[in-house]
Design a protein around this motif. Structure first.
Motif, PDB file in Angstrom:
ATOM      1  N   UNK A 103      -0.574   2.118 -17.107  1.00  0.00           N
ATOM      2  CA  UNK A 103       0.756   2.674 -16.867  1.00  0.00           C
ATOM      3  C   UNK A 103       1.398   2.153 -15.582  1.00  0.00           C
ATOM      4  N   UNK A 104       0.609   1.509 -14.726  1.00  0.00           N
ATOM      5  CA  UNK A 104       1.164   1.012 -13.466  1.00  0.00           C
ATOM      6  C   UNK A 104       1.125  -0.512 -13.364  1.00  0.00           C
ATOM      7  N   UNK A 105       0.692  -1.188 -14.426  1.00  0.00           N
ATOM      8  CA  UNK A 105       0.659  -2.641 -14.375  1.00  0.00           C
ATOM      9  C   UNK A 105       2.071  -3.187 -14.155  1.00  0.00           C
ATOM     10  N   UNK A 106       2.205  -4.107 -13.211  1.00  0.00           N
ATOM     11  CA  UNK A 106       3.503  -4.655 -12.862  1.00  0.00           C
ATOM     12  C   UNK A 106       4.243  -3.856 -11.810  1.00  0.00           C
ATOM     13  N   UNK A 107       3.679  -2.725 -11.393  1.00  0.00           N
ATOM     14  CA  UNK A 107       4.308  -1.895 -10.375  1.00  0.00           C
ATOM     15  C   UNK A 107       3.677  -2.143  -9.005  1.00  0.00           C
ATOM     16  N   UNK A 108       4.417  -1.779  -7.961  1.00  0.00           N
ATOM     17  CA  UNK A 108       3.871  -1.803  -6.607  1.00  0.00           C
ATOM     18  C   UNK A 108       3.180  -0.471  -6.352  1.00  0.00           C
ATOM     19  N   UNK A 109       1.982  -0.533  -5.811  1.00  0.00           N
ATOM     20  CA  UNK A 109       1.182   0.666  -5.561  1.00  0.00           C
ATOM     21  C   UNK A 109       0.642   0.631  -4.136  1.00  0.00           C
ATOM     22  N   UNK A 110       0.225   1.789  -3.666  1.00  0.00           N
ATOM     23  CA  UNK A 110      -0.561   1.850  -2.442  1.00  0.00           C
ATOM     24  C   UNK A 110      -2.011   2.005  -2.867  1.00  0.00           C
ATOM     25  N   UNK A 111      -2.883   1.158  -2.335  1.00  0.00           N
ATOM     26  CA  UNK A 111      -4.296   1.241  -2.663  1.00  0.00           C
ATOM     27  C   UNK A 111      -5.121   1.441  -1.396  1.00  0.00           C
ATOM     28  N   UNK A 112      -6.291   2.008  -1.587  1.00  0.00           N
ATOM     29  CA  UNK A 112      -7.293   2.117  -0.532  1.00  0.00           C
ATOM     30  C   UNK A 112      -8.595   1.590  -1.103  1.00  0.00           C
ATOM     31  N   UNK A 113      -9.345   0.849  -0.302  1.00  0.00           N
ATOM     32  CA  UNK A 113     -10.608   0.300  -0.791  1.00  0.00           C
ATOM     33  C   UNK A 113     -11.640   0.247   0.334  1.00  0.00           C
ATOM     34  N   UNK A 114     -12.916   0.176  -0.071  1.00  0.00           N
ATOM     35  CA  UNK A 114     -14.023   0.164   0.877  1.00  0.00           C
ATOM     36  C   UNK A 114     -15.028  -0.917   0.507  1.00  0.00           C
TER      37      UNK A 114
END
Length: 271
Positions: free
Chosen positions: A76-87
């Motif tokens: 549902x968010x492919x192609x959208x700008x998102x905020x991500x967090x990763x470790x």
């Protein structure tokens, strides 16, 4: 209510990463980062992200599956700008500060910045959107040499740093284009509409910039896909004017000090 619950889950995901990073002991090898990035995939699988300056971030399939199991739908968010967090574990994986390709990290949080865009035949049409509260500004000066301002993420995506007062509920934003409105030198006007969605904020409430400073950038930056507008105009969208109703000292739209300000945004390719 459902949207509010999703918003709170997203906030927990992002802030949880920040808190766990702050509480790491000196010998803890867990490292955490965040980014604003666009979502891509390989035929609906193997999701990855690209930042505005071309950094590619590919999370582990396990971490993606874990977020999907918690109810997040990447499709549902492919192609959208998102905020991500990763470790990642720095004793196992080394990621230089200047890395342009990041792989094998665990995705721990994701939330979309995507906001609505409407092409409205004339004011008052069924799909027209009207603001019910002003914003503070679309420009935030943080030093004598730097300010947060609207910019293009890519040729189809406009990023707006919207500073506004917010208390307990997420606000909504719509960018409206009136195709029948005359343009100057091919530059079109886009009107930012801001709705408080039942929030009881005041000028003493925190601002969206305050939340961004503490990790929740998605409450400050909103992204707008301009493809719908591009389909309805033969002009170039490399330069647009954003019209916003602003007031730093009141949350009332009809306050005498509420002003209409314009921001010209030009597309500049990242070199």
């Amino acid at each position: 209510m459902a949207k509010f619950k999703i918003w709170m889950v997203a906030l927990t995901l992002i802030m949880g990463v920040s808190l766990s990073s702050c509480m790491n002991s000196d010998d803890d090898t867990t490292r955490s980062r965040g980014a604003l990035a666009k979502v891509y995939s390989m035929y609906g699988m193997n999701y990855y992200f690209k930042t505005v300056d071309g950094i590619t971030i590919t999370p582990t399939a396990t971490s993606v599956a874990e977020l999907e199991a918690r109810g997040f739908k990447f499709s549902e968010v492919e192609g959208q700008v998102v905020q991500i967090a990763y470790q990642w574990d720095s004793s196992v994986l080394e990621i230089p500060d200047n890395a342009t390709k990041i792989e094998g990290v665990a995705l721990t949080g994701i939330v979309s910045l995507d906001s609505q865009v409407e092409v409205v035949d004339e004011p008052g049409a069924a799909n027209d959107s009207i603001s019910d509260t002003p914003i503070i500004s679309l420009k935030k000066e943080v030093s004598s040499t730097f300010a947060y301002e609207p910019y293009y993420f890519d040729t189809n995506t406009l990023m707006l740093p919207i500073n506004y007062y917010i208390q307990t509920k997420p606000h909504s934003f719509t960018l409206v284009y009136y195709p029948n409105e005359e343009t100057t030198d091919g530059t079109i006007k886009l009107y930012l509409r801001h709705k408080k969605s039942g929030d009881n904020m005041t000028t003493g409430s925190p601002t969206s910039f305050d939340y961004a400073y503490n990790g929740s950038t998605y409450l400050y930056y909103r992204s707008f896909n301009l493809q719908k507008i591009a389909y309805s105009t033969s002009g170039s969208l490399d330069k647009v004017i954003i019209v916003a109703e602003e007031n730093a000292n009141s949350v009332e739209l009809d306050d005498n000090n509420t002003k209409t300000n314009e921001y010209t945004v030009e597309y500049k390719e990242i070199k």
